[in-house]
Design a protein around this motif. Structure first.
Motif, PDB file in Angstrom:
ATOM      1  N   ASP A 273       0.819  -1.222   0.000  1.00 55.74           N
ATOM      2  CA  ASP A 273       0.000   0.000   0.000  1.00 55.74           C
ATOM      3  C   ASP A 273       0.850   1.269   0.000  1.00 55.74           C
ATOM      4  OD1 ASP A 273      -2.519  -1.056  -0.245  1.00 55.74           O
ATOM      5  OD2 ASP A 273      -2.790  -1.332   1.902  1.00 55.74           O
TER       6      ASP A 273
ATOM      7  N   GLU B 213      -6.969   2.545  -7.689  1.00 53.62           N
ATOM      8  CA  GLU B 213      -7.586   2.081  -6.436  1.00 53.62           C
ATOM      9  C   GLU B 213      -6.937   2.748  -5.238  1.00 53.62           C
ATOM     10  OE1 GLU B 213      -8.518  -1.897  -5.495  1.00 53.62           O
ATOM     11  OE2 GLU B 213      -8.877  -2.475  -7.585  1.00 53.62           O
ATOM     12  N   ARG B 214      -5.615   2.889  -5.277  1.00 48.61           N
ATOM     13  CA  ARG B 214      -4.911   3.541  -4.167  1.00 48.61           C
ATOM     14  C   ARG B 214      -5.286   5.012  -4.090  1.00 48.61           C
ATOM     15  NH1 ARG B 214      -4.042   2.786  -0.079  1.00 48.61           N
ATOM     16  NH2 ARG B 214      -2.111   3.903   0.316  1.00 48.61           N
TER      17      ARG B 214
ATOM     18  N   ASN C  26      -8.362   3.243  -1.385  1.00 51.43           N
ATOM     19  CA  ASN C  26      -8.592   1.836  -1.032  1.00 51.43           C
ATOM     20  C   ASN C  26      -7.281   1.114  -0.746  1.00 51.43           C
ATOM     21  OD1 ASN C  26     -11.347   2.169  -1.570  1.00 51.43           O
ATOM     22  ND2 ASN C  26     -11.013   1.778  -3.757  1.00 51.43           N
ATOM     23  N   SER C  27      -7.302   0.238   0.242  1.00 50.10           N
ATOM     24  CA  SER C  27      -6.153  -0.633   0.483  1.00 50.10           C
ATOM     25  C   SER C  27      -6.101  -1.694  -0.616  1.00 50.10           C
ATOM     26  CB  SER C  27      -6.284  -1.327   1.834  1.00 50.10           C
ATOM     27  OG  SER C  27      -5.314  -2.354   1.940  1.00 50.10           O
TER      28      SER C  27
END
Ligand SMILES: [Zn+2]
Length: 211
Positions: free
Chosen positions: A72, A146-147, A151-152
């Motif tokens: 992440d 997504e990051r 979001n993880s």
């Protein structure tokens, strides 16, 4: 060409070895006496300088390859390369900083060449590279988006493992067999991997090809 590969697992190293031979079009002899043992990101970061010092003084290695999973953390981008642009949460920047401080202090070597260093960042993990061309969603852009949405990528990493290994917790033997199979497939189509992973793989490949 003698190379030490530092990665997060022996299965990852097996895959990188195959990709490296395809990128350089030559046989790569892996140095097995590397000081670094697989143990995830923290051990990679804190032992990379020991590894480089070892390779420089005690071996005739030509190169040190470090491949990290991004998990992440931030993905390395061109802005990080500007003066003062290094990012604390970027693993490429962190590895480069440690390597640079070691290189600045190295004394002359017993052979007339230095240890080249190349760093690759697999977003979010090497399993994504290895599924490239099989899973249309295995691409850097999707995971970066997504990051950026906050979001993880932890659930995505678990899904990638299930897809590649058939389980989230593969044995080393299973992981190595799957990684070897997919790296052998991708070695025939490196441009596909570069197209889907421009920051992590293509920039790494470009560095290798200058050797
Ligand atoms: Zn960076």
């Amino acid at each position: 060409m003698k190379v030490a590969i530092v990665s997060e697992s022996p299965a990852d190293t097996a895959a990188i070895h195959i990709l490296l031979e395809a990128l350089t079009n030559r046989r790569i002899e892996l140095l097995r006496d590397a000081r670094l043992r697989a143990g995830g990101w923290p051990s990679m970061l804190y032992a990379i300088d020991v590894e480089l010092i070892h390779l420089h003084y005690r071996t005739d290695a030509h190169a040190l390859i470090a491949i990290a999973d991004s998990d992440d953390s931030s993905v390395h981008e061109e802005a990080h390369d500007l003066p003062g642009g290094a990012v604390e949460n970027c693993r490429v920047c962190r590895l480069r900083a440690r390597i640079g401080s070691v290189q600045a202090k190295l004394r002359p070597r017993h052979v007339n060449y230095s240890v080249d260093v190349a760093i690759g960042l697999a977003v979010p993990a090497l399993e994504a590279w290895l599924l490239c061309g099989k899973n249309p969603h295995a691409s850097e852009g999707r995971f970066i988006r997504e990051r950026q949405a906050g979001n993880s990528l932890f659930p995505a990493r678990k899904q990638l493992k299930r897809e590649l290994y058939g389980t989230e917790f593969p044995s080393l033997q299973n992981a190595t067999a799957c990684a070897t199979r997919e790296a052998t497939r991708l070695a025939q189509n490196l441009s596909l991997l570069g197209d889907h992973f421009p920051f992590g793989f293509r920039s790494f490949a470009q560095m290798i090809r200058t050797w």
